[in-house]
Motif scaffolding. Sequence first.
Motif, mmCIF file in Angstrom:
data_model
loop_
_atom_site.group_PDB
_atom_site.id
_atom_site.type_symbol
_atom_site.label_atom_id
_atom_site.label_comp_id
_atom_site.label_asym_id
_atom_site.label_seq_id
_atom_site.Cartn_x
_atom_site.Cartn_y
_atom_site.Cartn_z
ATOM 1 N N VAL A 278 0.582 -1.120 -0.032
ATOM 2 C CA VAL A 278 -0.202 -0.114 -0.166
ATOM 3 C C VAL A 278 0.625 1.389 -0.233
ATOM 4 C CG1 VAL A 278 -1.646 -0.825 1.191
ATOM 5 C CG2 VAL A 278 -0.207 -0.183 2.826
ATOM 6 N N ALA A 279 0.167 1.893 -0.590
ATOM 7 C CA ALA A 279 1.596 3.717 -0.897
ATOM 8 C C ALA A 279 1.063 4.415 0.224
ATOM 9 C CB ALA A 279 0.843 4.031 -1.672
ATOM 10 N N VAL A 280 1.921 5.033 1.170
ATOM 11 C CA VAL A 280 2.360 5.769 2.270
ATOM 12 C C VAL A 280 2.610 7.752 1.256
ATOM 13 C CG1 VAL A 280 3.528 6.765 3.735
ATOM 14 C CG2 VAL A 280 4.015 4.734 3.613
ATOM 15 N N LEU A 281 1.279 7.959 1.574
ATOM 16 C CA LEU A 281 1.017 9.668 0.611
ATOM 17 C C LEU A 281 0.958 9.958 1.339
ATOM 18 C CD1 LEU A 281 -3.203 9.411 -1.395
ATOM 19 C CD2 LEU A 281 -0.510 9.184 -2.477
ATOM 20 N N GLY A 282 1.450 10.525 2.689
ATOM 21 C CA GLY A 282 1.722 11.506 3.489
ATOM 22 C C GLY A 282 1.620 10.754 4.879
ATOM 23 N N VAL A 283 2.724 11.800 5.444
ATOM 24 C CA VAL A 283 2.842 11.357 7.567
ATOM 25 C C VAL A 283 3.220 13.166 7.782
ATOM 26 C CG1 VAL A 283 4.116 9.868 6.881
ATOM 27 C CG2 VAL A 283 5.880 12.103 6.443
ATOM 28 N N GLY A 284 2.883 13.103 9.256
ATOM 29 C CA GLY A 284 2.309 14.510 9.809
ATOM 30 C C GLY A 284 2.758 14.168 11.222
ATOM 31 N N MET A 285 3.838 15.177 11.874
ATOM 32 C CA MET A 285 3.964 15.129 13.186
ATOM 33 C C MET A 285 3.503 16.057 14.197
ATOM 34 S SD MET A 285 7.155 12.279 12.874
ATOM 35 C CE MET A 285 7.667 12.606 15.286
ATOM 36 N N HIS A 286 3.230 16.264 15.298
ATOM 37 C CA HIS A 286 3.380 17.396 16.225
ATOM 38 C C HIS A 286 4.874 16.500 17.322
ATOM 39 C CE1 HIS A 286 2.338 18.829 19.943
ATOM 40 N NE2 HIS A 286 1.804 19.987 19.739
ATOM 41 N N PRO A 287 5.480 17.742 17.099
ATOM 42 C CA PRO A 287 6.587 18.028 18.386
ATOM 43 C C PRO A 287 6.651 16.899 19.256
ATOM 44 C CG PRO A 287 6.594 19.731 16.828
ATOM 45 C CD PRO A 287 4.935 19.139 17.087
ATOM 46 N N TRP A 288 7.332 17.146 19.538
ATOM 47 C CA TRP A 288 7.513 16.047 20.770
ATOM 48 C C TRP A 288 7.758 16.467 22.149
ATOM 49 C CZ3 TRP A 288 5.805 12.564 17.802
ATOM 50 C CH2 TRP A 288 5.399 11.114 17.886
ATOM 51 N N GLY A 289 7.395 16.728 23.741
ATOM 52 C CA GLY A 289 7.972 17.431 24.482
ATOM 53 C C GLY A 289 7.008 17.401 25.420
#
Length: 396
Positions: A5-16
Motif C-alpha cells: 500500500v502507498a504512504v501518501l503522507g506523514v505528519g507529526m506534532h513535535p515531542w515535548g
Amino acid sequence: MTADVAVLGVGMHPWGKWGHGFVRYGVTAARAALADAGVEWRDVGSIVGADTVRGGYPGHVAGATFAKALGWQGARVTSVYAACASGAQAIGAARAQILAGLADVVLVVGADAAPKGFFRPAGGERPDDPDWLRFRLLGATNPTYFGLYARRRMAVHGDTLEDFAQVKVKNAAMGALNPYARYRKRVTAEEVAASAPVADPLRLLDICATSDGGAAVVLSSLEFARRHGAARPVRVRAVSTVTPRFPNTVLDLPDIATDSAAAVAPAEVTFRASIARAAYEEAGIGPGDLSLAEVYDLTTALELQWYEDLGLCGEGEAAKLLREGATAPGGRIPVNTSGGLASFGEAVPAQALAQVCELTWQLRGRAGGRQVPGARVGITANQGLFGHGSSVVAVV
C-alpha cells in the motif's frame, strides 16, 4: 495481488511536555499528514486511531475521538491498542482495509500526553496486569528491569558502559537535526557518564524520557496513489505483528513477569528476532537489503540488542558493530536516524507511527541533514507488553 500500500503522507506534532491533551497533538499530526498527502479529510474513507490508556475514555476509542475532532464525515472508524506497538498495529489494520477494498484512503493517528516519570500501570489494582505484578511483587519498576537487561548484556556479551554511552551520543547527534525531537542537543560520552545513576549500570542519559507527541500516516491503494499523481510512492511492504511461539520462542527479559516459559530450554529464536523474521519473510528481503532501521531504544542497551535481533550482526556482536561506526550516519546500516526515543521520549501510541514517518522522509530523500544517501528499504521494530511486537518494512 501485491500486498503493498502507498504512504501518501506523514505528519507529526513535535515531542515535548506541552501540557495539552492528546487530541490536540493527534489532530495537528493528522492535518499535517493530510496536507503532505494532498488529500482532504472529507476524502478519507477510514480512520484508525492508536489508543492511549492515559487519555481517559476518549483515549480508549481514539479512532472515534480523532474522527470527531477532525469533523464527522462518515468515515469508517477503528481503534487499536497494543501498548508500544499500537501505531504499527494500527497501520496493519489500515493496510488490511485497503487490500480488502473497504477504503481507498485511510488515515492512521496516534498521540499521547504522558505523565512525568516512569509509566505506572493504569487503572488501580490490576493483578492480571504483568506490569502491576512486576511492580508489586518484584519491586521492579521499568528502570530496574532496564538495568537488569543492561547488566545481562555486560555479563554475557562483554558490552561496556562506554558502548552504552556511544549509543546515546549517536542518537543525540541525529536528534539535534530533527525539528520534531524533544531533545535537540548533542551530548558527549563524558556527559552520559556524569549523568545521575538511575538503575545500575544505567545512567539518566541511558534511559528515554516520557513525552507528549503525535504522529499520523495517510495510506492508500497503489491505484489511488497513481490516480493522485504519485508515480513512485513509498510503499508499506510488510507489517509484522506476530506473537511468541511456545516453547521455541520465549518472551525475553526485561519482560520478567510475562516469561511463563522460563523453565524451558533456551529459545531457538528470541521474540524480538521472530518479529523481524516475519517482516523479512513477508517483504521478501533480508537484513542485507536494508538502507536504515528505526528501533525501539527504551535504553541504550536495548538498542544494541535490536542490532542482533534484526540480523544486522551475529549474537554478541552488537557493540562491535557500533564501535565500527556501521550504525552511525555514513555507516553500512544507520540506526535511529530520527534520533530515536533517546531524542523523543515515549509517547506510546505515536512512536511506531513516528518510526514510519522517519522511514518515509528518508526513502523520499527529504530527511535533510539526517538523510541516508540512496535509501531504498527501511525497517522499524518495537516491542510492547503481552507479546505485542511489531515491525514495518517500507520500500521505494
